[in-house]
Design a protein around this motif. Structure first.
Motif, PDB file in Angstrom:
ATOM      1  N   CYS A  26       0.831  -1.203   0.000  1.00  0.00           N
ATOM      2  CA  CYS A  26       0.000   0.000   0.000  1.00  0.00           C
ATOM      3  C   CYS A  26       0.865   1.253   0.000  1.00  0.00           C
ATOM      4  O   CYS A  26       0.556   2.234  -0.699  1.00  0.00           O
ATOM      5  CB  CYS A  26      -0.936  -0.002   1.205  1.00  0.00           C
ATOM      6  N   LYS A  27       1.933   1.217   0.763  1.00  0.00           N
ATOM      7  CA  LYS A  27       2.841   2.367   0.805  1.00  0.00           C
ATOM      8  C   LYS A  27       3.474   2.602  -0.559  1.00  0.00           C
ATOM      9  O   LYS A  27       3.558   3.742  -1.037  1.00  0.00           O
ATOM     10  CB  LYS A  27       3.917   2.137   1.867  1.00  0.00           C
ATOM     11  N   ALA A  28       3.924   1.517  -1.195  1.00  0.00           N
ATOM     12  CA  ALA A  28       4.562   1.650  -2.513  1.00  0.00           C
ATOM     13  C   ALA A  28       3.570   2.086  -3.580  1.00  0.00           C
ATOM     14  O   ALA A  28       3.930   2.796  -4.528  1.00  0.00           O
ATOM     15  CB  ALA A  28       5.217   0.322  -2.902  1.00  0.00           C
ATOM     16  N   LEU A  29       2.311   1.674  -3.439  1.00  0.00           N
ATOM     17  CA  LEU A  29       1.295   2.016  -4.432  1.00  0.00           C
ATOM     18  C   LEU A  29       0.759   3.433  -4.255  1.00  0.00           C
ATOM     19  O   LEU A  29       0.085   3.962  -5.148  1.00  0.00           O
ATOM     20  CB  LEU A  29       0.127   1.032  -4.346  1.00  0.00           C
ATOM     21  N   SER A  30       1.039   4.033  -3.106  1.00  0.00           N
ATOM     22  CA  SER A  30       0.480   5.356  -2.824  1.00  0.00           C
ATOM     23  C   SER A  30       0.943   6.417  -3.813  1.00  0.00           C
ATOM     24  O   SER A  30       0.290   7.450  -3.979  1.00  0.00           O
ATOM     25  CB  SER A  30       0.836   5.791  -1.396  1.00  0.00           C
ATOM     26  N   GLY A  31       2.061   6.167  -4.502  1.00  0.00           N
ATOM     27  CA  GLY A  31       2.570   7.138  -5.454  1.00  0.00           C
ATOM     28  C   GLY A  31       1.979   7.017  -6.844  1.00  0.00           C
ATOM     29  O   GLY A  31       2.312   7.820  -7.730  1.00  0.00           O
ATOM     30  N   LEU A  32       1.104   6.039  -7.052  1.00  0.00           N
ATOM     31  CA  LEU A  32       0.506   5.884  -8.385  1.00  0.00           C
ATOM     32  C   LEU A  32      -0.509   6.992  -8.655  1.00  0.00           C
ATOM     33  O   LEU A  32      -1.207   7.436  -7.738  1.00  0.00           O
ATOM     34  CB  LEU A  32      -0.188   4.519  -8.489  1.00  0.00           C
ATOM     35  N   PRO A  33      -0.630   7.427  -9.904  1.00  0.00           N
ATOM     36  CA  PRO A  33      -1.522   8.538 -10.233  1.00  0.00           C
ATOM     37  C   PRO A  33      -2.972   8.122 -10.440  1.00  0.00           C
ATOM     38  O   PRO A  33      -3.693   8.755 -11.208  1.00  0.00           O
ATOM     39  CB  PRO A  33      -0.907   9.079 -11.526  1.00  0.00           C
ATOM     40  N   TYR A  34      -3.395   7.053  -9.799  1.00  0.00           N
ATOM     41  CA  TYR A  34      -4.785   6.607  -9.893  1.00  0.00           C
ATOM     42  C   TYR A  34      -5.148   5.883  -8.604  1.00  0.00           C
ATOM     43  O   TYR A  34      -4.267   5.373  -7.894  1.00  0.00           O
ATOM     44  CB  TYR A  34      -5.013   5.700 -11.107  1.00  0.00           C
ATOM     45  N   PRO A  35      -6.435   5.818  -8.247  1.00  0.00           N
ATOM     46  CA  PRO A  35      -6.833   5.201  -6.978  1.00  0.00           C
ATOM     47  C   PRO A  35      -6.687   3.684  -7.011  1.00  0.00           C
ATOM     48  O   PRO A  35      -6.870   3.053  -8.061  1.00  0.00           O
ATOM     49  CB  PRO A  35      -8.306   5.610  -6.833  1.00  0.00           C
ATOM     50  N   VAL A  36      -6.349   3.121  -5.863  1.00  0.00           N
ATOM     51  CA  VAL A  36      -6.215   1.674  -5.715  1.00  0.00           C
ATOM     52  C   VAL A  36      -7.144   1.213  -4.598  1.00  0.00           C
ATOM     53  O   VAL A  36      -6.999   1.633  -3.444  1.00  0.00           O
ATOM     54  CB  VAL A  36      -4.760   1.264  -5.398  1.00  0.00           C
ATOM     55  N   ASP A  37      -8.099   0.370  -4.945  1.00  0.00           N
ATOM     56  CA  ASP A  37      -9.034  -0.214  -3.976  1.00  0.00           C
ATOM     57  C   ASP A  37      -8.343  -1.420  -3.344  1.00  0.00           C
ATOM     58  O   ASP A  37      -8.257  -2.485  -3.961  1.00  0.00           O
ATOM     59  CB  ASP A  37     -10.317  -0.608  -4.717  1.00  0.00           C
ATOM     60  N   ALA A  38      -7.824  -1.246  -2.113  1.00  0.00           N
ATOM     61  CA  ALA A  38      -6.937  -2.246  -1.509  1.00  0.00           C
ATOM     62  C   ALA A  38      -7.656  -3.110  -0.482  1.00  0.00           C
ATOM     63  O   ALA A  38      -8.437  -2.606   0.339  1.00  0.00           O
ATOM     64  CB  ALA A  38      -5.746  -1.559  -0.863  1.00  0.00           C
ATOM     65  N   HIS A  39      -7.376  -4.427  -0.529  1.00  0.00           N
ATOM     66  CA  HIS A  39      -7.994  -5.382   0.393  1.00  0.00           C
ATOM     67  C   HIS A  39      -6.946  -6.364   0.909  1.00  0.00           C
ATOM     68  O   HIS A  39      -6.271  -7.034   0.118  1.00  0.00           O
ATOM     69  CB  HIS A  39      -9.101  -6.175  -0.315  1.00  0.00           C
ATOM     70  N   ALA A  40      -6.828  -6.468   2.231  1.00  0.00           N
ATOM     71  CA  ALA A  40      -6.020  -7.510   2.858  1.00  0.00           C
ATOM     72  C   ALA A  40      -6.974  -8.592   3.341  1.00  0.00           C
ATOM     73  O   ALA A  40      -7.813  -8.351   4.223  1.00  0.00           O
ATOM     74  CB  ALA A  40      -5.221  -6.943   4.032  1.00  0.00           C
ATOM     75  N   VAL A  41      -6.876  -9.786   2.780  1.00  0.00           N
ATOM     76  CA  VAL A  41      -7.830 -10.855   3.068  1.00  0.00           C
ATOM     77  C   VAL A  41      -7.170 -11.870   4.004  1.00  0.00           C
ATOM     78  O   VAL A  41      -6.259 -12.596   3.622  1.00  0.00           O
ATOM     79  CB  VAL A  41      -8.279 -11.545   1.766  1.00  0.00           C
ATOM     80  N   GLU A  42      -7.635 -11.911   5.232  1.00  0.00           N
ATOM     81  CA  GLU A  42      -7.021 -12.770   6.242  1.00  0.00           C
ATOM     82  C   GLU A  42      -7.491 -14.215   6.148  1.00  0.00           C
ATOM     83  O   GLU A  42      -6.757 -15.136   6.508  1.00  0.00           O
ATOM     84  CB  GLU A  42      -7.305 -12.205   7.639  1.00  0.00           C
ATOM     85  N   ASN A  43      -8.697 -14.420   5.677  1.00  0.00           N
ATOM     86  CA  ASN A  43      -9.230 -15.779   5.507  1.00  0.00           C
ATOM     87  C   ASN A  43      -9.186 -16.132   4.027  1.00  0.00           C
ATOM     88  O   ASN A  43      -9.918 -15.538   3.224  1.00  0.00           O
ATOM     89  CB  ASN A  43     -10.663 -15.863   6.027  1.00  0.00           C
ATOM     90  N   PRO A  44      -8.344 -17.096   3.621  1.00  0.00           N
ATOM     91  CA  PRO A  44      -8.238 -17.447   2.196  1.00  0.00           C
ATOM     92  C   PRO A  44      -9.576 -17.831   1.562  1.00  0.00           C
ATOM     93  O   PRO A  44      -9.746 -17.671   0.346  1.00  0.00           O
ATOM     94  CB  PRO A  44      -7.266 -18.632   2.205  1.00  0.00           C
ATOM     95  N   ASP A  45     -10.514 -18.314   2.364  1.00  0.00           N
ATOM     96  CA  ASP A  45     -11.828 -18.676   1.823  1.00  0.00           C
ATOM     97  C   ASP A  45     -12.592 -17.458   1.297  1.00  0.00           C
ATOM     98  O   ASP A  45     -13.559 -17.612   0.542  1.00  0.00           O
ATOM     99  CB  ASP A  45     -12.670 -19.378   2.889  1.00  0.00           C
ATOM    100  N   ASP A  46     -12.160 -16.264   1.705  1.00  0.00           N
ATOM    101  CA  ASP A  46     -12.847 -15.038   1.281  1.00  0.00           C
ATOM    102  C   ASP A  46     -12.214 -14.405   0.048  1.00  0.00           C
ATOM    103  O   ASP A  46     -12.699 -13.372  -0.438  1.00  0.00           O
ATOM    104  CB  ASP A  46     -12.830 -14.013   2.425  1.00  0.00           C
ATOM    105  N   LEU A  47     -11.147 -14.992  -0.464  1.00  0.00           N
ATOM    106  CA  LEU A  47     -10.436 -14.377  -1.583  1.00  0.00           C
ATOM    107  C   LEU A  47     -11.297 -14.294  -2.844  1.00  0.00           C
ATOM    108  O   LEU A  47     -11.321 -13.259  -3.513  1.00  0.00           O
ATOM    109  CB  LEU A  47      -9.148 -15.157  -1.880  1.00  0.00           C
TER     110      LEU A  47
END
Length: 293
Positions: A26-47
């Motif tokens: 997320c930190k590295a992507l913060s410099g991109l010139p477009y929005p990033v909808d970010a998700h950290a998925v803790e339960n693999p069944d929810d991927l």
């Protein structure tokens, strides 16, 4: 440099390391010139559900973070959508990322997303299931299919290695038949690699395989004794020419594969099928971000 207007990031953050890598991403992507909808998925069944929900918003770029199993398990969902795949190699072997020529660190992989180019690549298929890099038959799927649930969690790596050693002692060479629709060839083997890319387990094994070849490759390690497999693994790890001595490869758009006895097949690390199966290629079916060089 490819320009996007929107992106989604889905990371398999099951482990503590996964959470930390998600934050780095997320930190590295913060410099991109477009929005990033970010998700950290803790339960693999929810991927799967997370990716489906992200696709509803019609992002131009979908970035998947995880190991080969995560990428392969989710890539089916991207087929048929007008999206480009970005890969963050967060696993152990990262064979698919290596095949694409990606750096193995988060920041380097995101730099490819920032400065790289789009490339259209093939996916492999086992019956109707798409996969990104490779499938295998032999000792590895046997270990994965038989290991008692929770063994590694309870006894740690030593317990898992003990189970793997026990399975290797019980493992026997098997009969493989490969049929290209014109001729069927049968042989005794100790391992089979069904390859869309050259890497298996993070090691370059299948010279003939490429994600842009338009063909699936089946490579077999021919042997009557399993010690040949150990020799082949060692020669492959050290990149010796001897790794070719006991292998034979078959290439084609579609190959029918059977074994005696019927065996489990691991697809990018996950046991998802049993022989007999049809291994095929889906040529140029998705676009991915790769280095510009």
């Amino acid at each position: 440099m490819t320009q996007f207007t929107s992106a989604a990031l889905i990371v398999n953050a099951k482990s503590r390391r996964g959470q930390a890598l998600f934050e780095r991403a997320c930190k590295a992507l913060s410099g991109l010139p477009y929005p990033v909808d970010a998700h950290a998925v803790e339960n693999p069944d929810d991927l799967v559900e997370t990716v489906r929900n992200a696709l509803v918003k019609k992002p131009e770029l979908v970035i998947l973070g995880g190991g080969d199993g995560t990428i392969s398990g989710l890539v089916d969902l991207l087929v048929g959508h007008d999206v480009v795949l970005g890969v963050l190699p967060l696993g152990t072997a990262n064979s698919f990322a290596r095949t694409l020529g990606l750096p193995m660190d988060v920041e380097g992989a995101i730099d490819v997303i920032r400065t790289g180019k789009r490339a259209r690549i093939d996916l492999g298929r086992i019956d109707g299931d798409y996969f990104a890099n490779c499938a295998a038959m032999g000792i590895s799927p046997q270990i994965a299919e038989t290991v008692p649930h929770g063994l590694k969690k309870v006894l740690g790596r030593v317990g898992y290695l003990g189970w793997a050693s026990w399975q290797f002692l019980r493992f026997k060479p098997f009969i493989l038949t490969v049929d290209d629709g014109v001729e069927a060839k049968t042989m005794r083997v100790v391992e089979v690699r069904i390859s869309n890319g050259p890497y298996h387990g993070g090691t370059w094994l299948v010279d003939e395989a490429s994600v842009q070849s338009g063909e699936i490759v089946v490579q077999a390690v021919r042997a009557r004794y399993k010690r040949t497999l150990v020799k082949n693994w060692a020669a492959s790890f050290f990149k010796l020419d001897a790794r070719h001595q006991d292998t034979v490869s078959f290439s084609g758009k579609s190959l029918r594969i059977d074994t005696k006895p019927s065996l489990p097949i691991s697809i990018d690390g996950e046991v998802l099928a049993h022989t007999p199966v049809t291994a095929a290629v889906a040529p140029g079916i998705i676009e991915v971000m790769v280095p510009a060089d």
